[in-house]
Design a protein around this motif. Sequence first.
Motif, PDB file in Angstrom:
ATOM      1  N   ALA A  25       0.839  -1.196   0.000  1.00  0.00           N
ATOM      2  CA  ALA A  25       0.000   0.000   0.000  1.00  0.00           C
ATOM      3  C   ALA A  25       0.875   1.248   0.000  1.00  0.00           C
ATOM      4  O   ALA A  25       1.929   1.299   0.629  1.00  0.00           O
ATOM      5  CB  ALA A  25      -0.913  -0.008   1.219  1.00  0.00           C
ATOM      6  N   LYS A  26       0.437   2.255  -0.718  1.00  0.00           N
ATOM      7  CA  LYS A  26       1.204   3.493  -0.800  1.00  0.00           C
ATOM      8  C   LYS A  26       0.920   4.369   0.419  1.00  0.00           C
ATOM      9  O   LYS A  26      -0.061   4.184   1.138  1.00  0.00           O
ATOM     10  CB  LYS A  26       0.845   4.249  -2.078  1.00  0.00           C
ATOM     11  N   ARG A  27       1.775   5.333   0.629  1.00  0.00           N
ATOM     12  CA  ARG A  27       1.593   6.272   1.718  1.00  0.00           C
ATOM     13  C   ARG A  27       0.421   7.211   1.424  1.00  0.00           C
ATOM     14  O   ARG A  27       0.079   7.463   0.264  1.00  0.00           O
ATOM     15  CB  ARG A  27       2.851   7.103   1.908  1.00  0.00           C
ATOM     16  N   PRO A  32       6.162  12.693  -3.964  1.00  0.00           N
ATOM     17  CA  PRO A  32       5.943  13.854  -4.844  1.00  0.00           C
ATOM     18  C   PRO A  32       4.953  14.849  -4.252  1.00  0.00           C
ATOM     19  O   PRO A  32       5.125  16.066  -4.391  1.00  0.00           O
ATOM     20  CB  PRO A  32       5.391  13.223  -6.137  1.00  0.00           C
ATOM     21  N   VAL A  33       3.928  14.342  -3.576  1.00  0.00           N
ATOM     22  CA  VAL A  33       2.936  15.227  -2.960  1.00  0.00           C
ATOM     23  C   VAL A  33       3.582  16.052  -1.855  1.00  0.00           C
ATOM     24  O   VAL A  33       3.325  17.265  -1.728  1.00  0.00           O
ATOM     25  CB  VAL A  33       1.753  14.407  -2.400  1.00  0.00           C
ATOM     26  N   ARG A  34       4.429  15.408  -1.048  1.00  0.00           N
ATOM     27  CA  ARG A  34       5.076  16.131   0.050  1.00  0.00           C
ATOM     28  C   ARG A  34       6.010  17.214  -0.469  1.00  0.00           C
ATOM     29  O   ARG A  34       6.009  18.354   0.032  1.00  0.00           O
ATOM     30  CB  ARG A  34       5.846  15.147   0.938  1.00  0.00           C
ATOM     31  N   ASN A  40       4.895  24.605  -2.654  1.00  0.00           N
ATOM     32  CA  ASN A  40       3.727  25.488  -2.760  1.00  0.00           C
ATOM     33  C   ASN A  40       3.602  26.380  -1.528  1.00  0.00           C
ATOM     34  O   ASN A  40       3.277  27.569  -1.642  1.00  0.00           O
ATOM     35  CB  ASN A  40       2.445  24.668  -2.925  1.00  0.00           C
ATOM     36  N   ALA A  41       3.839  25.806  -0.358  1.00  0.00           N
ATOM     37  CA  ALA A  41       3.724  26.576   0.887  1.00  0.00           C
ATOM     38  C   ALA A  41       4.706  27.743   0.888  1.00  0.00           C
ATOM     39  O   ALA A  41       4.335  28.885   1.219  1.00  0.00           O
ATOM     40  CB  ALA A  41       3.973  25.665   2.091  1.00  0.00           C
ATOM     41  N   MET A 215       2.843  14.984   6.758  1.00  0.00           N
ATOM     42  CA  MET A 215       3.322  15.683   5.577  1.00  0.00           C
ATOM     43  C   MET A 215       4.842  15.669   5.498  1.00  0.00           C
ATOM     44  O   MET A 215       5.428  16.070   4.497  1.00  0.00           O
ATOM     45  CB  MET A 215       2.785  17.123   5.561  1.00  0.00           C
ATOM     46  N   PHE A 216       5.505  15.176   6.550  1.00  0.00           N
ATOM     47  CA  PHE A 216       6.951  14.961   6.515  1.00  0.00           C
ATOM     48  C   PHE A 216       7.280  13.492   6.265  1.00  0.00           C
ATOM     49  O   PHE A 216       8.202  13.166   5.507  1.00  0.00           O
ATOM     50  CB  PHE A 216       7.595  15.409   7.835  1.00  0.00           C
TER      51      PHE A 216
END
Length: 229
Positions: A25-27, A32-34, A40-41, A215-216
């Motif tokens: 299962a993926k995170r 790439p999202v992180r 973006n932030a 998110m880390f």
Amino acid sequence: MTVNAASTAPSDQDFVTHPAPARKAKRLHPWPVRVMHWLNAIAIIIMIGSGWGIYNDSVIFHFIHFPAWMKIGTWAGKSLQWHFAFMWLLVINGAFYLSYGLLTGRFRERFFPIRIAGLIGTVRDTLKLKLAHEDLTIYNPVQKLLYLVVITAACSQVLTGLAIWKPVQFQFLTALFGGFQGARLVHFLGMAVIVGFLIVHVALSFAVPTTLLAMFTGGPRVGTKEDRS
């Protein structure tokens, strides 16, 4: 030489099918999202701060003026330089984020469906301070709606930004927003929507620290909707 027919006949073992190995299962938040999230932030925070410096040079609402400590850039020219520099980071990284979300199905899995009954129930629970957030893999209807709103606002910021930056070259965009001042107004309101989202987003991240940590680290492993059905 004789061959024993029994020895050549296929046995039941020959027809045993072994199950395919289970997919890992993926995170919840793949790498790439992180990476795109934090880029973006950074870009959005600098764009907002420098935008306030630009705004102060020609205000839209005379009762709104941003103090020096909230601005990026000592004067409007410096603020413009910051704004233009990080504009490209926001546009390029944002384009990758949208493409990734659409092509991988992440947006479909995380943000849909949104049902009216669910929205009303979530708002009611929030007002009663009963909103649970134990399962990070499930976004409630209000979260889904807020993410869609801020993504729409960010896209609007790019379009209105182009209309303000190059009103002659992009005159069709400028006209779409009701002229130069109309584009400025929509740009300002879009900024207000994003700032409001950031305040809520950061507050909830500190209220539920596991969401910030995810998110880390990537968060818990989660399958697709098909895997969970």
